[in-house]
Design an enzyme around this catalytic site. Sequence first.
Site, PDB file in Angstrom:
ATOM      1  N   THR A  12       0.855  -1.192   0.000  1.00 42.36           N
ATOM      2  CA  THR A  12       0.000   0.000   0.000  1.00 42.36           C
ATOM      3  C   THR A  12       0.894   1.247   0.000  1.00 42.36           C
ATOM      4  O   THR A  12       1.976   1.258   0.588  1.00 42.36           O
ATOM      5  CB  THR A  12      -0.940   0.035   1.221  1.00 42.36           C
ATOM      6  OG1 THR A  12      -0.176   0.073   2.422  1.00 42.36           O
ATOM      7  CG2 THR A  12      -1.877  -1.151   1.222  1.00 42.36           C
ATOM      8  N   SER A 137       7.618   4.147  12.358  1.00 44.06           N
ATOM      9  CA  SER A 137       8.446   5.353  12.268  1.00 44.06           C
ATOM     10  C   SER A 137       9.265   5.463  13.544  1.00 44.06           C
ATOM     11  O   SER A 137       8.766   5.155  14.633  1.00 44.06           O
ATOM     12  CB  SER A 137       7.591   6.606  12.139  1.00 44.06           C
ATOM     13  OG  SER A 137       8.408   7.754  12.314  1.00 44.06           O
ATOM     14  N   TYR A 150       1.380  11.452  15.386  1.00 40.18           N
ATOM     15  CA  TYR A 150       2.038  10.536  14.440  1.00 40.18           C
ATOM     16  C   TYR A 150       2.702   9.382  15.199  1.00 40.18           C
ATOM     17  O   TYR A 150       2.501   8.203  14.859  1.00 40.18           O
ATOM     18  CB  TYR A 150       3.070  11.336  13.644  1.00 40.18           C
ATOM     19  CG  TYR A 150       3.858  10.550  12.628  1.00 40.18           C
ATOM     20  CD1 TYR A 150       3.216   9.897  11.579  1.00 40.18           C
ATOM     21  CD2 TYR A 150       5.249  10.494  12.695  1.00 40.18           C
ATOM     22  CE1 TYR A 150       3.950   9.191  10.625  1.00 40.18           C
ATOM     23  CE2 TYR A 150       5.986   9.800  11.752  1.00 40.18           C
ATOM     24  CZ  TYR A 150       5.338   9.148  10.718  1.00 40.18           C
ATOM     25  OH  TYR A 150       6.060   8.453   9.781  1.00 40.18           O
TER      26      TYR A 150
HETATM   27  N1  NAP Z   1       9.886   9.650   4.650  1.00 36.77           N
HETATM   28  C1  NAP Z   1      10.300   9.461   5.874  1.00 36.77           C
HETATM   29  O1  NAP Z   1      11.304  10.018   6.315  1.00 36.77           O
HETATM   30  C2  NAP Z   1       9.568   8.518   6.800  1.00 36.77           C
HETATM   31  C3  NAP Z   1      10.134   8.253   8.049  1.00 36.77           C
HETATM   32  C4  NAP Z   1       9.526   7.329   8.888  1.00 36.77           C
HETATM   33  C5  NAP Z   1       8.382   6.688   8.474  1.00 36.77           C
HETATM   34  N2  NAP Z   1       7.842   6.976   7.266  1.00 36.77           N
HETATM   35  C6  NAP Z   1       6.643   6.241   6.864  1.00 36.77           C
HETATM   36  O2  NAP Z   1       6.953   5.540   5.679  1.00 36.77           O
HETATM   37  C7  NAP Z   1       5.788   5.383   4.885  1.00 36.77           C
HETATM   38  C8  NAP Z   1       6.070   5.905   3.491  1.00 36.77           C
HETATM   39  O3  NAP Z   1       6.546   7.208   3.628  1.00 36.77           O
HETATM   40  P1  NAP Z   1       7.018   8.060   2.391  1.00 36.77           P
HETATM   41  O4  NAP Z   1       7.670   9.278   2.930  1.00 36.77           O
HETATM   42  O5  NAP Z   1       7.746   7.174   1.436  1.00 36.77           O
HETATM   43  O6  NAP Z   1       5.569   8.396   1.857  1.00 36.77           O
HETATM   44  P2  NAP Z   1       4.989   9.438   0.831  1.00 36.77           P
HETATM   45  O7  NAP Z   1       6.041   9.832  -0.137  1.00 36.77           O
HETATM   46  O8  NAP Z   1       4.243  10.449   1.606  1.00 36.77           O
HETATM   47  O9  NAP Z   1       3.885   8.551   0.169  1.00 36.77           O
HETATM   48  C9  NAP Z   1       4.217   7.325  -0.387  1.00 36.77           C
HETATM   49  C10 NAP Z   1       3.025   6.833  -1.126  1.00 36.77           C
HETATM   50  O10 NAP Z   1       1.906   6.587  -0.265  1.00 36.77           O
HETATM   51  C11 NAP Z   1       0.746   7.028  -0.923  1.00 36.77           C
HETATM   52  N3  NAP Z   1      -0.249   7.330   0.088  1.00 36.77           N
HETATM   53  C12 NAP Z   1      -0.246   8.333   0.980  1.00 36.77           C
HETATM   54  N4  NAP Z   1      -1.369   8.305   1.709  1.00 36.77           N
HETATM   55  C13 NAP Z   1      -2.079   7.246   1.260  1.00 36.77           C
HETATM   56  C14 NAP Z   1      -3.320   6.685   1.605  1.00 36.77           C
HETATM   57  N5  NAP Z   1      -4.097   7.230   2.535  1.00 36.77           N
HETATM   58  N6  NAP Z   1      -3.736   5.595   0.945  1.00 36.77           N
HETATM   59  C15 NAP Z   1      -2.994   5.043  -0.033  1.00 36.77           C
HETATM   60  N7  NAP Z   1      -1.816   5.526  -0.406  1.00 36.77           N
HETATM   61  C16 NAP Z   1      -1.369   6.624   0.230  1.00 36.77           C
HETATM   62  C17 NAP Z   1       1.179   8.226  -1.727  1.00 36.77           C
HETATM   63  O11 NAP Z   1       0.363   8.395  -2.881  1.00 36.77           O
HETATM   64  P3  NAP Z   1      -0.938   9.313  -2.871  1.00 36.77           P
HETATM   65  O12 NAP Z   1      -0.555  10.610  -2.211  1.00 36.77           O
HETATM   66  O13 NAP Z   1      -1.289   9.434  -4.298  1.00 36.77           O
HETATM   67  O14 NAP Z   1      -1.957   8.555  -2.106  1.00 36.77           O
HETATM   68  C18 NAP Z   1       2.557   7.821  -2.169  1.00 36.77           C
HETATM   69  O15 NAP Z   1       2.536   7.096  -3.350  1.00 36.77           O
HETATM   70  C19 NAP Z   1       4.682   6.108   5.638  1.00 36.77           C
HETATM   71  O16 NAP Z   1       3.973   5.170   6.409  1.00 36.77           O
HETATM   72  C20 NAP Z   1       5.429   7.073   6.533  1.00 36.77           C
HETATM   73  O17 NAP Z   1       4.694   7.411   7.677  1.00 36.77           O
HETATM   74  C21 NAP Z   1       8.405   7.887   6.425  1.00 36.77           C
END
Ligand code: NAP
Length: 244
Positions: A12, A137, A150
Site C-alpha cells: 500500500t 516510524s 504521528y
Molecule cells: N519519509 C520518511 O522520512 C519517513 C520516516 C519514517 C516513516 N515513514 C513512513 O513511511 C511510509 C512511506 O513514507 P514516504 O515518505 O515514502 O511516503 P509518501 O512519499 O508520503 O507517500 C508514499 C506513497 O503513499 C501514498 N499514500 C499516501 N497516503 C495514502 C493513503 N491514505 N492511501 C494510499 N496511499 C497513500 C502516496 O500516494 P498518494 O498521495 O497518491 O496517495 C505515495 O505514493 C509512511 O507510512 C510514513 O509514515 C516515512
Amino acid sequence: MGKLDGKVAVITGGSTGMALAGAKLFVDEGAHVFITGRRQEALDEAVRQIGRNVTGVRGDASDLDDLDRLYDTVKREKGSIDVLWASAGGGEPALLGEITEAQFDTWFGLNARGTLFTVQKALPLFNDGGSILMTGSNASLGAFPGWSVYAGSKAVQQAWARVWLNELKDRRIRVNVLTPGQVATAKQEELFDEATMRQFESLIPRGRMGHPDEIATAALFLASDDSSYVNGMELVADGGTTAL
Ligand SMILES: NC(=O)c1ccc[n+]([C@@H]2O[C@H](COP(=O)([O-])OP(=O)(O)OC[C@H]3O[C@@H](n4cnc5c(N)ncnc54)[C@H](OP(=O)(O)O)[C@@H]3O)[C@@H](O)[C@H]2O)c1
C-alpha cells in the site's frame, strides 16, 4: 534465482517514496506486485517505471471500501498473497495543546485503523508461510516535539505485530515492523525546508538522511525467507538516530 520468485506482494502507498523503491526491488527479485495510492497519475507513473509484473490499484488505505476493491483485484488477478507491506501512512506536526480532532482522526484513521484493516482484509487471501510487514516510524521511539499524534498512531504496530504473529502462528505467517528514520522522499521535501532537513541530518549518526533504496533492501529482508526466523521484531533503519 530471485528471493521472491513466484510470490505475490501487495504494497500500500507504493506509488512514490520508499515503498516504490521496494516495489521495484520486489519485482527484480521475482514477485508480482500490487501497489496502491490515491493519485491515479502517480500510480500510472509508478507502474510505468516498474515496467512489468505490477498492477496499480487506486485507493485510500484508510477507506475500507477501497481496501475491498484492492483485494477483489488481487483475488481476480492472482488468487492469493504471499507478502503484504502496509506502508501507506503519514502525519503532520502539532504540539500538545494545538492538536485538532481532525488531525487525530486523520492520522490514526490511516496509520492505525487503516493498517489494521489492510492486514485483516488481506487474511482470507494469505498463503500459509507468508510475511506481513508494516511501516512504522522512529518518531514512535523518540521524543520529537510536535509529533505525538504521528508517533502514537505508529506505535500501535509493535503491539499488533506481537499479538498477530501469535494469532497467525498455525498459518506460519510472520509479522514484523519496519521502522525508518528520516528518509529523503518527496514527502520530506514537502514537509520540511532545506535548513530543517540539514538540522535533522546533524542528529543522524550516519551523517545523512536515508535513501529509499536503503529501506527497500530492509523490506526485502523482512518479506523474503532471508528473515524466516524473524518474527514480531521491529527493524529500525534510521542511521542510528534512536540508538543515541
Ligand atoms: N519519509 C520518511 O522520512 C519517513 C520516516 C519514517 C516513516 N515513514 C513512513 O513511511 C511510509 C512511506 O513514507 P514516504 O515518505 O515514502 O511516503 P509518501 O512519499 O508520503 O507517500 C508514499 C506513497 O503513499 C501514498 N499514500 C499516501 N497516503 C495514502 C493513503 N491514505 N492511501 C494510499 N496511499 C497513500 C502516496 O500516494 P498518494 O498521495 O497518491 O496517495 C505515495 O505514493 C509512511 O507510512 C510514513 O509514515 C516515512
